[in-house]
Design a protein around this motif. Structure first.
Motif, PDB file in Angstrom:
ATOM      1  N   ASP A 200       8.261   1.396  -7.578  1.00 56.33           N
ATOM      2  CA  ASP A 200       9.532   2.105  -7.774  1.00 56.33           C
ATOM      3  C   ASP A 200      10.588   1.240  -8.438  1.00 56.33           C
ATOM      4  O   ASP A 200      11.599   1.710  -8.886  1.00 56.33           O
TER       5      ASP A 200
ATOM      6  N   TRP B 110       1.413  12.432  -6.202  1.00 58.89           N
ATOM      7  CA  TRP B 110       0.914  11.189  -5.586  1.00 58.89           C
ATOM      8  C   TRP B 110       2.053  10.394  -4.963  1.00 58.89           C
ATOM      9  O   TRP B 110       1.878   9.766  -3.920  1.00 58.89           O
TER      10      TRP B 110
ATOM     11  N   ALA C  26      10.052  -4.896   0.635  1.00 62.25           N
ATOM     12  CA  ALA C  26       8.972  -4.181  -0.055  1.00 62.25           C
ATOM     13  C   ALA C  26       9.315  -3.952  -1.533  1.00 62.25           C
ATOM     14  O   ALA C  26       8.539  -3.354  -2.257  1.00 62.25           O
TER      15      ALA C  26
ATOM     16  N   LEU D  49     -10.537  10.937   4.247  1.00 58.63           N
ATOM     17  CA  LEU D  49      -9.117  10.750   4.556  1.00 58.63           C
ATOM     18  C   LEU D  49      -8.634   9.370   4.134  1.00 58.63           C
ATOM     19  O   LEU D  49      -7.589   9.196   3.529  1.00 58.63           O
TER      20      LEU D  49
ATOM     21  N   PHE E  93      -8.471   9.034   0.470  1.00 63.42           N
ATOM     22  CA  PHE E  93      -7.307   9.785   0.012  1.00 63.42           C
ATOM     23  C   PHE E  93      -6.042   8.928   0.131  1.00 63.42           C
ATOM     24  O   PHE E  93      -5.252   8.794  -0.788  1.00 63.42           O
ATOM     25  N   ALA E  94      -5.938   8.287   1.305  1.00 66.70           N
ATOM     26  CA  ALA E  94      -4.766   7.454   1.550  1.00 66.70           C
ATOM     27  C   ALA E  94      -4.724   6.275   0.586  1.00 66.70           C
ATOM     28  O   ALA E  94      -3.686   5.932   0.035  1.00 66.70           O
ATOM     29  N   LEU E  95      -5.901   5.649   0.374  1.00 65.88           N
ATOM     30  CA  LEU E  95      -5.947   4.489  -0.512  1.00 65.88           C
ATOM     31  C   LEU E  95      -5.607   4.870  -1.944  1.00 65.88           C
ATOM     32  O   LEU E  95      -4.855   4.189  -2.633  1.00 65.88           O
ATOM     33  N   VAL E  96      -6.164   6.014  -2.361  1.00 66.47           N
ATOM     34  CA  VAL E  96      -5.892   6.473  -3.727  1.00 66.47           C
ATOM     35  C   VAL E  96      -4.394   6.743  -3.878  1.00 66.47           C
ATOM     36  O   VAL E  96      -3.760   6.352  -4.857  1.00 66.47           O
ATOM     37  N   ALA E  97      -3.848   7.361  -2.831  1.00 72.01           N
ATOM     38  CA  ALA E  97      -2.406   7.652  -2.867  1.00 72.01           C
ATOM     39  C   ALA E  97      -1.621   6.368  -2.994  1.00 72.01           C
ATOM     40  O   ALA E  97      -0.665   6.259  -3.766  1.00 72.01           O
ATOM     41  N   ALA E  98      -2.078   5.348  -2.220  1.00 70.40           N
ATOM     42  CA  ALA E  98      -1.370   4.070  -2.250  1.00 70.40           C
ATOM     43  C   ALA E  98      -1.471   3.446  -3.635  1.00 70.40           C
ATOM     44  O   ALA E  98      -0.512   2.896  -4.161  1.00 70.40           O
TER      45      ALA E  98
ATOM     46  N   GLU F  50      11.706  -2.113  -2.745  1.00 70.85           N
ATOM     47  CA  GLU F  50      12.218  -0.777  -3.061  1.00 70.85           C
ATOM     48  C   GLU F  50      13.743  -0.732  -3.125  1.00 70.85           C
ATOM     49  O   GLU F  50      14.320   0.233  -3.600  1.00 70.85           O
TER      50      GLU F  50
ATOM     51  N   ARG G  29       2.162   9.232  -1.087  1.00 69.14           N
ATOM     52  CA  ARG G  29       2.443   7.845  -0.697  1.00 69.14           C
ATOM     53  C   ARG G  29       3.622   7.776   0.281  1.00 69.14           C
ATOM     54  O   ARG G  29       3.582   7.063   1.273  1.00 69.14           O
TER      55      ARG G  29
ATOM     56  N   TRP H  66       0.821  -1.211   0.000  1.00 65.47           N
ATOM     57  CA  TRP H  66       0.000   0.000   0.000  1.00 65.47           C
ATOM     58  C   TRP H  66       0.854   1.260   0.000  1.00 65.47           C
ATOM     59  O   TRP H  66       0.513   2.248  -0.619  1.00 65.47           O
TER      60      TRP H  66
ATOM     61  N   LEU I 116     -15.688  12.894   6.740  1.00 64.50           N
ATOM     62  CA  LEU I 116     -14.321  13.394   6.788  1.00 64.50           C
ATOM     63  C   LEU I 116     -13.325  12.236   6.897  1.00 64.50           C
ATOM     64  O   LEU I 116     -12.332  12.154   6.169  1.00 64.50           O
TER      65      LEU I 116
ATOM     66  N   GLY J 102       0.585   5.429  -6.734  1.00 59.54           N
ATOM     67  CA  GLY J 102       2.038   5.397  -6.845  1.00 59.54           C
ATOM     68  C   GLY J 102       2.453   4.175  -7.633  1.00 59.54           C
ATOM     69  O   GLY J 102       1.915   3.100  -7.466  1.00 59.54           O
ATOM     70  N   GLY J 103       3.392   4.355  -8.527  1.00 55.07           N
ATOM     71  CA  GLY J 103       3.869   3.222  -9.303  1.00 55.07           C
ATOM     72  C   GLY J 103       4.855   2.413  -8.504  1.00 55.07           C
ATOM     73  O   GLY J 103       5.325   2.847  -7.458  1.00 55.07           O
TER      74      GLY J 103
ATOM     75  N   GLY K 119      13.124  -2.236   3.103  1.00 53.43           N
ATOM     76  CA  GLY K 119      13.206  -1.754   1.729  1.00 53.43           C
ATOM     77  C   GLY K 119      13.353  -2.914   0.743  1.00 53.43           C
ATOM     78  O   GLY K 119      12.726  -2.925  -0.313  1.00 53.43           O
TER      79      GLY K 119
ATOM     80  N   LEU L 299     -18.564  13.892  10.344  1.00 48.12           N
ATOM     81  CA  LEU L 299     -17.306  13.337  10.823  1.00 48.12           C
ATOM     82  C   LEU L 299     -16.913  12.088  10.034  1.00 48.12           C
ATOM     83  O   LEU L 299     -15.781  11.917   9.610  1.00 48.12           O
TER      84      LEU L 299
END
Lengths: 312, 578
Positions: B39, A175, B306, B25, B28-33, B308, A179, A161, B21, B36-37, B303, B18
């Motif tokens: 790496d 983004w 994961a 949040l 937002f976090a899931l979309v961010a996750a 990375e 992340r 995630w 909200l 991201g491509g 790292g 609430l």
């Protein structure tokens, strides 16, 4: 306003002097030897003497501090004795990283902590209030590094995630930056949201019990309007104070978090510098931290006057 | 008066606001996750096997080839037989080109200039950018040709190197005899040099012709061949060095190595790209390397897990290996290393001035029994100061002064300490060293040593012991060097910085010097054997404890990587699969 800034500027100088002097003395009082650290595994007695002379380590402490200070006021923070990079270059590179983390932490703290605090206040002494209080206390109590390790294991190592390590600047890749910033910012926010919600709860309860709120109620104004507009606005001073404190504590938190998440910011830099006895870097980073704290406090003071014109 | 009861619809309104909200949040976090491509998607290089080395594969170290057997051996064209890769015995067949490896290293290098940096840990990074006059066999550290194709001692104090033709630096300037002369003189005289000591036996350097250089020595020093495979033999561009501020290349390295500088942010990362004109034909395989400097080994392992990071240059805390065994996201390559644990002793004004007390100390440490506790099995009990795989090792001397508590008690009694003796021990601040302090403290207590252990920050421990003589014993370690002359001089030589107060063992300096008198390796090994016998077995000038094991974590996609006995990673043979 100008008078305020002027009077603050007068106190800034002694604060800076005192802070940098204390760090200088403390870091030099220990038994650590930067010349030995510098020479690593290639020590000979002759080179050791030369390096001590070159770094000015044979001078009395006050002379060493004076030398550093007189360079610093000319904008020369010196060169790292570990990597030979200009300290000002190091700061320019790492400060934005740390600032991004701190801002991320603040945004999450406020976005979650503020509604929770207001909610708890509007239901003071109910089960909801007590639940929010307990969660807040938990947030403050959980050690940052431990939570960070758990989050990395759960959401980065075992699920893809979030990234486990590293950093992306918001100016490069929005983004990617979100992340990379989310997990460390969330850890900062667990402490932050607890502080925000507890303080806001107290301030709101006080506000909600004041006479003008009673008057609003008597006039039949909607409760949501009373809470979110009138009472909240009058808790603004508390909010700004908490925000200022949060910035300062979040800066401290980055020291640990940047290590756990391998983020190349100022916090991690100061840890590395301390381990390597890299005094110029320690001094430069601490100076920057002190400046940030002083600036934050000044902004908080100014905003008091904007929020509440009664404050002079 | 109690506060007015809130209207139900209003409460519901708050609650929903609430939740909205919080949901926002979370989203937002899931979309961010999700956005991201990955790496780590650079590993898709074209399959190419022009550069494969059959002979080289055979002499590759056994410990590191476990997973290399998966490397596609078929279809690879043969490598020209005289490639230095073969001489080094390190290129495996089936390499594929392309991709960038992200590799973590525990700390930022002290300098990217080989002649001004000081940490033994810098080599990992320096090797990717610099070649040396001589290189070494990975398994034995036997010198092999590098930028010098061959060499000869014309007489005891005259050493002639023939240089490789057609080599250029990353800045396009040529490598030749003039450059070698410049580099050696730079290493001797640069105001902040850290290699002058290594080059002390060189009186002058003569350019014979463009590709021949002669070193005139002030004493016989055959150890120079090995020494020049280390930091002191790394060649920097003369043009770049002369043009640099204060002639320092600390952040602007220019060598002849397989990779060249793209960008460097000290404390953060170092980005390198393939040197298109590298003299080892067909190498390197990778398009580039990104070194990421990560102090926290836990973070670096995360790292790799994961995806990375592709590799870690080394793993110090071997307790991290067992919990990850069987995890298919990470492999731990292991092999013998030169690095070791051992004790430095104050032979001037402490109980250790008496050789019986030193012997009692050595005999009261249960090296076999404590190995598992301290190193989790990733070490070997040590008796000499070079590892068993090294050409200078003499198995006939091993073991000596073995664990024997009753014998140790008797030795202490003979030295006048029948009721035990108080010892001030210092260790440097590090989890492994602290654990070692406790283990040693408990082990030697049985013989009657009452140890008061101080844990100090590294430079403070070094200053306290080596300079100020504040302690009786310092159980630290030694990271090793390519030539045994460097290790024996440092650990057994009387005038070494690492020998407090320069208290020597009679005749030992001469024995150490004898190791560099002959160019014949058998004769050198015999000389060092004698130095080890007198210095370690009989007089315990230094007490070896454990030889470390090299542990290098990597993702399974990393191929061709082989460990070397020096324990400092070399990347020119590494490729990425898939």
């Amino acid at each position: 306003m100008l008078k305020l800034i002027g009077s603050r500027a007068v106190t800034v100088l002694p604060t800076l002097l005192l802070a940098t002097f204390m760090v200088f003395v403390l870091s030099h009082l220990g038994p650590a030897d930067p010349a030995i650290a510098y020479l690593g595994e290639e020590i000979t007695e002759e080179r050791l003497a030369e390096v001590r002379e070159e770094f000015g380590l044979n001078d009395p402490l006050l002379v060493q501090y004076w030398n550093w200070l007189s360079d610093a006021v000319r904008g020369d923070l010196g060169t790292s004795i570990h990597t030979f990079e200009d300290v000002s270059t190091t700061i320019k590179r790492t400060l934005p990283v740390t600032v991004q983390l701190v801002i991320g932490g603040l945004i999450l703290s406020v976005l979650i902590g503020l509604p929770l605090g207001v909610w708890a206040a509007s239901r003071a002494d109910t089960a909801t209030d007590r639940t929010i209080s307990s969660v807040s206390v938990l947030g403050v109590s959980v050690p940052n590094f431990w939570l960070a390790l758990i989050l990395v294991a759960a959401f980065a190592v075992n699920r893809d995630w979030f990234p486990a390590i590293g950093f992306t600047s918001i100016t490069e890749d929005f983004w990617g930056a979100i992340r990379h910033t989310f997990l460390p910012a969330f850890v900062i926010a667990t402490g932050g949201l607890a502080t925000v919600s507890r303080q806001m709860r107290g301030a709101m309860i006080e506000a909600l019990q004041s006479d003008y709120i009673r008057t609003h109620r008597a006039k039949g104004i909607r409760r949501s309007l009373i809470v979110w507009k009138h009472a909240l606005r009058n808790s603004g001073v508390t909010f700004v104070t908490v925000l200022g404190l949060l910035i300062n504590t979040s800066l401290g938190a980055t020291v640990v978090l940047e290590s756990v998440f391998a983020i190349p910011g100022m916090g991690g830099q100061v840890v590395g510098a301390a381990l390597q006895k890299d005094f110029p870097v320690i001094q430069g980073v601490v100076l920057t931290f002190v400046l940030v704290v002083i600036l934050t406090n000044l902004l908080v003071d100014i905003s008091y006057r904007i929020i509440d014109p009664r404050i002079r | 008066m109690k506060p007015t009861t809130t209207r139900p619809e209003s409460r519901a309104g708050h609650r929903s606001a609430l939740w909205k909200l919080l949901a926002l949040l979370f989203t937002f976090a899931l979309v961010a996750a999700a956005c991201g491509g990955d790496d780590d998607d650079e590993g898709s290089g074209e399959t190419e096997s022009e550069a494969t080395a059959e002979e080289g594969a055979e002499s590759a170290s056994e410990e590191s080839t476990e997973e290399d057997s998966e490397a596609p051996a078929e279809g690879g064209a043969e490598l020209a037989a005289d490639l230095p890769a073969v001489l080094e015995g390190a290129a495996l067949p089936g390499g594929t080109y392309g991709g960038t490896v992200r590799i973590s290293h525990g700390f930022s290098p002290t300098s990217l200039d080989p002649h001004t940096g000081s940490s033994g840990g810098d080599h990992h990074v320096l090797y990717t950018m610099y070649d040396r006059l001589t290189h070494f066999e990975f398994d034995t550290l036997n010198p092999t040709p590098g930028l010098a194709t061959d060499w000869e001692f014309v007489d005891d104090t005259t050493l002639v190197f023939n240089l490789r033709e057609g080599v250029t630096f990353h800045d396009g300037s040529p490598f030749n005899a003039e450059v070698v002369k410049f580099n050696i003189e730079r290493g001797q005289n640069h105001p902040v040099t850290t290699v002058a000591n290594n080059l002390a036996s060189i009186d002058s350097v003569e350019v014979i012709d463009d590709l021949t250089v002669q070193l005139n020595l002030n004493r016989p020093d055959t150890g120079l061949i090995g020494i020049l495979s280390d930091r002191a033999g790394m060649m920097v561009s003369m043009e770049a060095a002369l043009a640099a501020e204060e002639e320092r290349l600390d952040t602007t390295p220019v060598g002849t190595g397989a990779f060249q500088l793209v960008s460097y942010a000290p404390g953060d990362n170092l980005v390198l790209e393939r040197n298109p004109d590298y003299w080892q034909e067909g190498l390197p395989y990778l398009d580039g390397i990104e070194w990421v400097f990560i102090e926290d080994e836990e973070a670096a392992i995360n790292g790799v897990l994961a995806g990375e990071l592709d590799m870690m240059s080394f793993l110090g805390d071997t307790s991290k290996v067992a919990p990850l065994e069987g995890d298919d996201r990470i492999e731990f390559l292991t092999g013998p290393a030169q690095g070791m644990d051992g004790c430095y002793m104050n032979k001037l004004d402490s109980p250790f001035a008496d050789v019986n007390v030193r012997r009692a100390w050595a005999q009261s440490i249960d090296k076999e029994g404590l190995n598992e506790v301290l190193h989790f099995g990733f070490a070997e009990p040590a008796y000499l100061i070079v590892p068993p795989e090294h050409w200078a090792y003499d198995a006939s001397l091993v073991p000596h002064n073995q664990y024997d508590i009753e014998g140790a008690k008797q030795l202490l009694a003979d030295a006048g300490f029948a009721d035990g003796v108080d010892i001030k021990m210092v260790m440097w601040l590090n989890p492994h060293e602290e654990r070692k302090a406790e283990v040693i403290q408990a082990s030697v207590a049985d013989a009657g040593f009452r140890v008061d252990a101080s844990i100090l920050e590294g430079s403070a421990a070094n200053a306290g012991f080596f300079e100020n003589g504040e302690f009786d014993v310092y159980c630290s370690g030694w990271s090793g060097r390519p030539d045994p002359s460097q290790t024996t001089t440092a650990l057994l030589g009387s005038e070494s910085f690492y020998n407090y107060a320069d208290v020597g063992v009679e005749g030992l300096d001469e024995l150490v010097a004898a190791g560099t008198a002959s160019a014949d390796q058998t004769e050198r090994a015999a000389a060092y054997s004698e130095a080890f016998r007198v210095g370690l077995v009989e007089n315990l000038a230094w007490v070896p404890l454990w030889h470390h094991t090299n542990v290098e974590p990597q993702a399974p996609t990393v191929k061709g990587h082989q460990l070397n006995l020096y324990g400092k990673i070399q990347m020119q043979f590494v490729w990425l699969e898939g």
